[in-house]
Design a protein around this motif. Structure first.
Motif, PDB file in Angstrom:
ATOM      1  N   LEU A  73       0.834  -1.204   0.000  1.00  0.00           N
ATOM      2  CA  LEU A  73       0.000   0.000   0.000  1.00  0.00           C
ATOM      3  C   LEU A  73       0.868   1.254   0.000  1.00  0.00           C
ATOM      4  N   SER A  74       1.987   1.226   0.710  1.00  0.00           N
ATOM      5  CA  SER A  74       2.878   2.396   0.715  1.00  0.00           C
ATOM      6  C   SER A  74       3.427   2.660  -0.683  1.00  0.00           C
ATOM      7  N   GLU A 107       1.850  -1.091  25.914  1.00  0.00           N
ATOM      8  CA  GLU A 107       3.107  -1.258  25.187  1.00  0.00           C
ATOM      9  C   GLU A 107       2.870  -1.864  23.808  1.00  0.00           C
ATOM     10  N   ASN A 108       1.976  -2.845  23.730  1.00  0.00           N
ATOM     11  CA  ASN A 108       1.762  -3.506  22.446  1.00  0.00           C
ATOM     12  C   ASN A 108       0.946  -2.645  21.494  1.00  0.00           C
ATOM     13  N   LEU A 109      -0.036  -1.912  22.014  1.00  0.00           N
ATOM     14  CA  LEU A 109      -0.808  -1.040  21.136  1.00  0.00           C
ATOM     15  C   LEU A 109       0.080   0.050  20.538  1.00  0.00           C
ATOM     16  N   ARG A 110       0.980   0.594  21.341  1.00  0.00           N
ATOM     17  CA  ARG A 110       1.907   1.607  20.826  1.00  0.00           C
ATOM     18  C   ARG A 110       2.840   0.980  19.793  1.00  0.00           C
ATOM     19  N   ARG A 111       3.368  -0.192  20.102  1.00  0.00           N
ATOM     20  CA  ARG A 111       4.253  -0.875  19.158  1.00  0.00           C
ATOM     21  C   ARG A 111       3.526  -1.132  17.843  1.00  0.00           C
ATOM     22  N   SER A 112       2.248  -1.528  17.937  1.00  0.00           N
ATOM     23  CA  SER A 112       1.472  -1.881  16.763  1.00  0.00           C
ATOM     24  C   SER A 112       1.300  -0.687  15.827  1.00  0.00           C
ATOM     25  N   ILE A 113       0.821   0.439  16.346  1.00  0.00           N
ATOM     26  CA  ILE A 113       0.588   1.589  15.469  1.00  0.00           C
ATOM     27  C   ILE A 113       1.902   2.140  14.938  1.00  0.00           C
ATOM     28  N   GLU A 114       2.969   2.056  15.705  1.00  0.00           N
ATOM     29  CA  GLU A 114       4.260   2.530  15.207  1.00  0.00           C
ATOM     30  C   GLU A 114       4.795   1.613  14.116  1.00  0.00           C
ATOM     31  N   THR A 115       4.540   0.316  14.234  1.00  0.00           N
ATOM     32  CA  THR A 115       4.931  -0.631  13.177  1.00  0.00           C
ATOM     33  C   THR A 115       4.148  -0.357  11.900  1.00  0.00           C
ATOM     34  N   ILE A 116       2.865  -0.097  12.052  1.00  0.00           N
ATOM     35  CA  ILE A 116       2.012   0.210  10.899  1.00  0.00           C
ATOM     36  C   ILE A 116       2.499   1.483  10.204  1.00  0.00           C
ATOM     37  N   SER A 117       2.757   2.525  10.989  1.00  0.00           N
ATOM     38  CA  SER A 117       3.205   3.791  10.412  1.00  0.00           C
ATOM     39  C   SER A 117       4.543   3.636   9.708  1.00  0.00           C
ATOM     40  N   ALA A 118       5.428   2.824  10.287  1.00  0.00           N
ATOM     41  CA  ALA A 118       6.729   2.600   9.659  1.00  0.00           C
ATOM     42  C   ALA A 118       6.572   1.896   8.317  1.00  0.00           C
ATOM     43  N   ALA A 119       5.641   0.937   8.246  1.00  0.00           N
ATOM     44  CA  ALA A 119       5.420   0.212   6.993  1.00  0.00           C
ATOM     45  C   ALA A 119       4.855   1.132   5.911  1.00  0.00           C
ATOM     46  N   LEU A 120       4.040   2.119   6.307  1.00  0.00           N
ATOM     47  CA  LEU A 120       3.458   3.056   5.342  1.00  0.00           C
ATOM     48  C   LEU A 120       4.463   4.126   4.906  1.00  0.00           C
TER      49      LEU A 120
END
Length: 333
Positions: A73-74, A107-120
């Motif tokens: 998608l990115s 901790e996991n919710l923050r990790r999750s959205i940061e992983t998503i943003s990094a992928a985009l």
């Protein structure tokens, strides 16, 4: 093409989307990236000005539950940056890394959205972040507090008040709990993003994992390694009965002059003006077929015919794998 629309809820109440969204689960199955890109563009290009296409991806839509779908998608947004403002991007996360196990710890919710943003890679900001399942390790109220904190930090744009709720709704998954959520969402003015847990040749549409299409006649039609071979619906003792339901639905679709896929999408849309069926496609013509289904109005006689089919033979088999695995993946868990 006439396109019906739905306004989202909460802080996204000013956002108008087509009443049929686009699930991106199987874009990676397209023959090449440009085919996948055209599948997205076709739906967006068919919309009138000011109406956005609701796109739905996930942190774990990729090989080994990775971010491959988001990375694709990115590249789409990088090549076609003008489509960023024409689409409303919802992304599911909140699972532990490289698994589907829900974990709503801060901790996991923050990790999750940061992983998503990094992928985009900055090509598109997440419009709506969803936890894919209700985790058992953190009370839902506490999980929402964490999500609100992350939204306020600018990690994504919408979550609370609730902008949308995503649940499974299809002719093959219409349970009492489903009906209660649909009704409660209607009362609260919250749209329902209606997905179907599918792994099909015509993927990610409200079609009972492919049972509502012509692609499956027996278990032999499922490729080796296809996850549906493990699903309870597709065990030999269940499949024959379930295919009889498919044949009955095809009769109604043929009389209407539409495909079984369009019948399934139109039926979901008929459940209320707040319903947004979430089909998917890896080809442009399938995207347009799906979108057109949102404009199909089923008559009372047709809806009664569908209801009769749903009432008589029971769907055989559980939604996913059965047993404890089914409990873990079940939306209401």
């Amino acid at each position: 093409m006439v396109v019906n629309t739905v306004n989202l809820g909460g802080t996204a109440s000013g956002v108008t989307v087509a009443n049929v969204g686009h699930g991106l689960l199987r874009l990676l199955s397209a023959e090449n990236e440009e085919q996948a890109f055209e599948a997205i563009k076709a739906g967006v290009d068919a919309l009138p000005s000011g109406v956005k296409m609701f796109l739905n991806s996930a942190e774990f839509y990729g090989p080994n539950f990775g971010t491959g779908n988001l990375e694709l998608l990115s590249r789409f947004y990088e090549k076609y940056p003008e489509y960023a403002d024409k689409t409303f991007l919802s992304v599911k996360g909140g699972a532990r890394p490289n698994t589907m196990f829900p974990d709503s710890s801060p901790e996991n919710l923050r990790r999750s959205i940061e992983t998503i943003s990094a992928a985009l890679r900055g090509t598109k900001k997440v419009d709506l972040f969803e936890t894919a399942r209700v985790a058992r390790n953190v009370p839902l109220e506490d999980a929402l507090k964490t999500l609100v904190e992350l939204k306020n930090e600018g990690k994504f744009d919408h979550i609370h008040p609730i902008a949308a709720v995503e649940i499974e709704v299809s002719l093959w998954a219409y349970e009492d709990e489903t009906k209660k959520v649909i009704e409660t969402a209607r009362e609260l003015g919250i749209p329902v993003i209606a997905y179907s847990q599918v792994h099909t040749q015509r993927p990610a549409r409200p079609l009972a994992k492919g049972l509502s299409t012509d692609t499956i006649k027996s278990r032999d039609d499922l490729p080796e390694g296809d996850l549906r071979r493990n699903f309870s619906l597709f065990q030999e003792e269940n499949l024959k009965a379930n295919l009889a339901i498919t044949e009955a639905l095809k009769v109604i679709a043929a009389r209407k002059g539409i495909t079984p896929a369009q019948l399934s999408i139109a039926w979901v849309a008929s459940l209320g003006p707040h319903m947004i069926p979430l089909p998917g496609a890896s080809k442009a013509n399938h995207t347009l077929e799906n979108l057109a289904a949102g404009d199909i109005e089923l008559t009372k006689a047709e809806l009664d015919g569908v209801a009769d089919i749903m009432a008589k033979p029971e769907v055989k088999g559980e939604r996913y794998l059965g047993g404890e695995a089914n409990k873990m993946l079940h939306l209401w868990g």
